[in-house]
Write a protein that holds these residues in place. Structure first.
Motif, short mmCIF file in Angstrom:
data_model
loop_
_atom_site.label_atom_id
_atom_site.label_comp_id
_atom_site.label_asym_id
_atom_site.label_seq_id
_atom_site.Cartn_x
_atom_site.Cartn_y
_atom_site.Cartn_z
N PRO A 1 1.92 9.39 12.11
CA PRO A 1 0.70 8.59 11.96
C PRO A 1 0.47 7.60 13.10
O PRO A 1 -0.66 7.41 13.54
CB PRO A 1 0.94 7.86 10.64
N GLN B 1 -6.18 9.10 11.26
CA GLN B 1 -5.30 8.73 10.14
C GLN B 1 -6.06 8.77 8.82
O GLN B 1 -5.55 9.26 7.80
CB GLN B 1 -4.74 7.33 10.35
N ALA C 1 -0.01 4.12 -2.50
CA ALA C 1 -0.43 5.44 -2.01
C ALA C 1 0.41 6.53 -2.68
O ALA C 1 -0.12 7.58 -3.07
CB ALA C 1 -0.27 5.51 -0.49
N GLY D 1 0.80 -1.22 0.00
CA GLY D 1 0.00 0.00 0.00
C GLY D 1 0.84 1.27 0.00
O GLY D 1 0.36 2.32 -0.44
N GLN D 2 2.07 1.20 0.51
CA GLN D 2 2.92 2.39 0.54
C GLN D 2 3.24 2.87 -0.87
O GLN D 2 3.16 4.05 -1.18
CB GLN D 2 4.22 2.09 1.30
N PHE E 1 -7.46 4.86 0.65
CA PHE E 1 -7.41 3.40 0.80
C PHE E 1 -8.04 2.96 2.12
O PHE E 1 -8.04 3.71 3.10
CB PHE E 1 -5.95 2.94 0.80
N SER F 1 -6.67 0.89 4.05
CA SER F 1 -5.58 0.80 5.03
C SER F 1 -4.85 2.13 5.21
O SER F 1 -3.72 2.16 5.66
CB SER F 1 -4.60 -0.27 4.59
N PHE F 2 -5.49 3.22 4.85
CA PHE F 2 -5.00 4.61 5.00
C PHE F 2 -3.83 4.95 4.07
O PHE F 2 -3.85 5.99 3.43
CB PHE F 2 -4.60 4.95 6.45
N GLY F 3 -2.80 4.11 4.09
CA GLY F 3 -1.64 4.36 3.22
C GLY F 3 -0.86 5.61 3.59
O GLY F 3 -0.22 6.21 2.73
N LEU F 4 -0.91 6.00 4.88
CA LEU F 4 -0.08 7.14 5.28
C LEU F 4 1.39 6.71 5.32
O LEU F 4 1.69 5.54 5.55
CB LEU F 4 -0.50 7.65 6.66
N PHE F 5 2.27 7.67 5.10
CA PHE F 5 3.70 7.36 5.13
C PHE F 5 4.18 7.49 6.58
O PHE F 5 4.18 8.59 7.14
CB PHE F 5 4.47 8.31 4.21
N PRO F 6 4.58 6.37 7.20
CA PRO F 6 4.83 6.40 8.66
C PRO F 6 6.05 7.19 9.08
O PRO F 6 6.21 7.48 10.26
CB PRO F 6 5.00 4.91 9.01
N HIS F 7 6.92 7.54 8.12
CA HIS F 7 8.13 8.30 8.48
C HIS F 7 7.91 9.80 8.35
O HIS F 7 8.86 10.57 8.46
CB HIS F 7 9.31 7.86 7.62
N MET F 8 6.66 10.21 8.10
CA MET F 8 6.37 11.64 7.98
C MET F 8 5.25 12.02 8.95
O MET F 8 4.37 11.19 9.22
CB MET F 8 5.87 11.96 6.56
N VAL G 1 -0.70 2.04 12.46
CA VAL G 1 -0.79 2.41 11.04
C VAL G 1 -1.15 1.17 10.26
O VAL G 1 -0.34 0.29 10.09
CB VAL G 1 0.55 2.95 10.52
N ARG G 2 -2.37 1.10 9.81
CA ARG G 2 -2.74 -0.11 9.07
C ARG G 2 -2.68 0.16 7.59
O ARG G 2 -2.61 1.26 7.15
CB ARG G 2 -4.11 -0.56 9.49
N LEU H 1 -0.73 9.43 -5.67
CA LEU H 1 -0.50 10.89 -5.56
C LEU H 1 0.24 11.41 -6.79
O LEU H 1 0.69 12.54 -6.81
CB LEU H 1 0.33 11.20 -4.31
N GLN I 1 12.06 4.34 4.33
CA GLN I 1 11.50 3.35 5.25
C GLN I 1 12.31 2.05 5.22
O GLN I 1 12.57 1.44 6.26
CB GLN I 1 10.06 3.03 4.86
N ARG J 1 -4.87 14.56 2.47
CA ARG J 1 -3.75 14.42 1.52
C ARG J 1 -4.26 14.34 0.09
O ARG J 1 -3.74 14.99 -0.81
CB ARG J 1 -2.94 13.16 1.88
#
Lengths: 234, 238
Positions: free
Chosen positions: B133, B141, A128, A124-125, B82, B84-91, A233-234, A132, A147, B148
């Protein structure tokens, strides 16, 4: 053993420097760290090529990786030692030869670490970032690699430990690292090979065990932070 | 605005989408519902080519999604949220919203920060901007993910089960955010099992079953059909 250390500790630490070339443990660490630092970007490129959807790219990088991993490091050292002066017309020192060989060798192994780090990220990363409208370069540089590098730090430290041990092969081509310094001390003492090479073994063990310990600590911390992050974070 | 023409999709031997035809007009809110595995998510993922198709065509603004050369240009007009959110965990939350504005829209940092902050504030996240996140609840989230996508000023928003991964108490905050967008006239396709939300917000309901679009009707008719049917459209089909 203690008396050897008391007499020759400076030779073991920095070789003949400042009256001769830098050597000993300092050179060993410089060679190992430089090799890993230079091998890392190459390993990243190999990993990205290997994961590419373009078949020619993934196949050719796969072939390079398989070849390098299938040949002993000593063969690369010999090839570079004899081939580099012929190709470049320059006389290259043993230490530089060793660094070049290690960079090629380690980049193949690092590529596998990077590949595993990338594949461990949720699909998903990438989706996503793509949704964008980021370009593949932006997706890799801004989203995936930051990451993945975080995840693969323990493995990279383990690889550094492996590179530290591999520097000992530089003795064959007169790279002035710690094994070379030890062999020189042995040729002066003549009668104490067990003690002097025992010192060498202990030095390698202390450095590599420390690096492995550091990798283990980071791995545990990473595991904890990942389980927290995954829960949220899912 | 979005048109599906005889769209077929296979995953191996499994026929996921079976000759799907349908049109979403500008400003329309279409809710896709149906049993799990009926192809709803796959269908909306074909709109921005996160999934390719095996036959048929998908058009966005009369552009054939399958043959468009610059997929990023097409995707920049389509927001996707999405499950599953799809947020970037390092930001941080703010950086998550800013990243597309900076890299894709090429906004200067100050402008990107301003747009991102305004979007997060509009979704009730003014005090969460600096948080990572992992420090946010699921509902927060998902609202960051919506901010976004919306901050990129897309013409269409696609939601793939945006509330399925949320605890029940967080579902409404996300549905309200989507409702806000619908009220602003955004074209929306939303996959959801929240039928109350569908009834309130949707203009049309698409009901899929085993890869076929079996109902494409306005919301009132859908719920009227549901009420008239002895066991209900949804239960009968599931």
């Amino acid at each position: 053993m203690i008396d050897i250390l008391q007499t020759y500790w400076l030779d073991l630490l920095i070789g003949g420097y400042p009256n001769g070339p830098l050597g000993g443990l300092a050179m060993t660490m410089i060679i190992a760290v430089t090799s890993i630092v230079l091998a890392f970007p190459l390993g990243v490129l190999l990993a990205l090529a290997n994961l590419s959807e373009r078949r020619w790219m993934s196949r050719s990088s796969g072939a390079v990786i398989t070849f390098v991993r299938g040949v002993p490091l000593l063969m690369f050292i010999f090839w570079i030692y004899f081939a580099l002066p012929v190709v470049t017309g320059l006389s290259v020192s043993g230490s530089v030869t060793l660094i070049v060989a290690l960079v090629i060798f380690e980049s193949a192994y690092i590529s596998q670490i990077v590949k595993a780090g990338i594949l461990a990220l949720p699909r998903g990363q990438r989706e996503a970032a793509e949704s964008l409208s980021m370009t593949p370069f932006q997706v890799n540089m801004k989203i995936i690699l930051p990451q993945a590098i975080f995840n693969m730090t323990p493995s990279l430290i383990s690889q550094l430990s492996s590179a530290v041990k591999d520097t000992s092969l530089g003795y064959i081509i007169n790279a002035t690292e710690i094994t070379f310094a030890t062999a020189q001390i042995n040729s002066i003492l003549l009668t104490k090979p067990l003690e002097i090479f025992g010192v060498l073994a202990i030095v390698f063990f202390v450095i590599c065990a420390s690096l492995t310990g550091l990798a283990n600590i980071l791995e545990r911390r990473l595991g904890r932070s990942q389980s927290i992050a995954l829960a949220n974070v899912r | 605005m979005i048109r599906f023409e005889a769209v077929d999709k296979y995953f191996g031997d499994r026929h996921i989408l079976k000759s799907v035809d349908g049109t979403v007009r500008k400003g329309e809110v279409v809710v896709l519902c149906g049993p799990s595995g009926s192809g709803k998510s796959t269908l909306i993922r074909t709109v921005n080519r996160l999934e390719g198709i095996d036959a048929g065509k998908v058009f966005v603004d009369e552009k054939d999604v399958g043959s468009v050369r610059d997929i990023n240009a097409l995707r920049s007009g389509i927001g996707f949220v999405f499950q599953s959110f799809g947020l970037f965990p390092h930001m941080t939350a703010l950086e998550n919203v800013m990243v597309g504005l900076r890299l894709v829209r090429r906004m200067p940092p100050a402008e990107a920060r301003e747009v991102a902050s305004a979007q997060l504030k509009a979704l009730g996240l003014a005090d969460k901007m600096a948080l990572m996140p992992a420090a946010l609840s699921g509902g927060q989230q998902q609202r960051v993910a919506i901010a976004r996508a919306v901050s990129m000023r897309p013409a269409v928003m696609l939601f793939d089960e945006p509330t399925s991964a949320l605890d029940p108490e967080m579902v409404n905050e996300v549905l309200n955010a989507i409702e806000q967008l619908a009220d602003q006239g955004m074209t929306i396709m939303c996959v959801t099992h929240e039928m109350g939300f569908a009834r309130r917000v949707a203009d049309r309901i698409w009901y899929l079953r085993a890869g076929e679009l079996v109902h494409d009707v306005d919301t009132e008719s859908f719920f009227a059909m549901q009420a008239e049917s002895t066991s209900g459209v949804i239960q009968q089909s599931a």
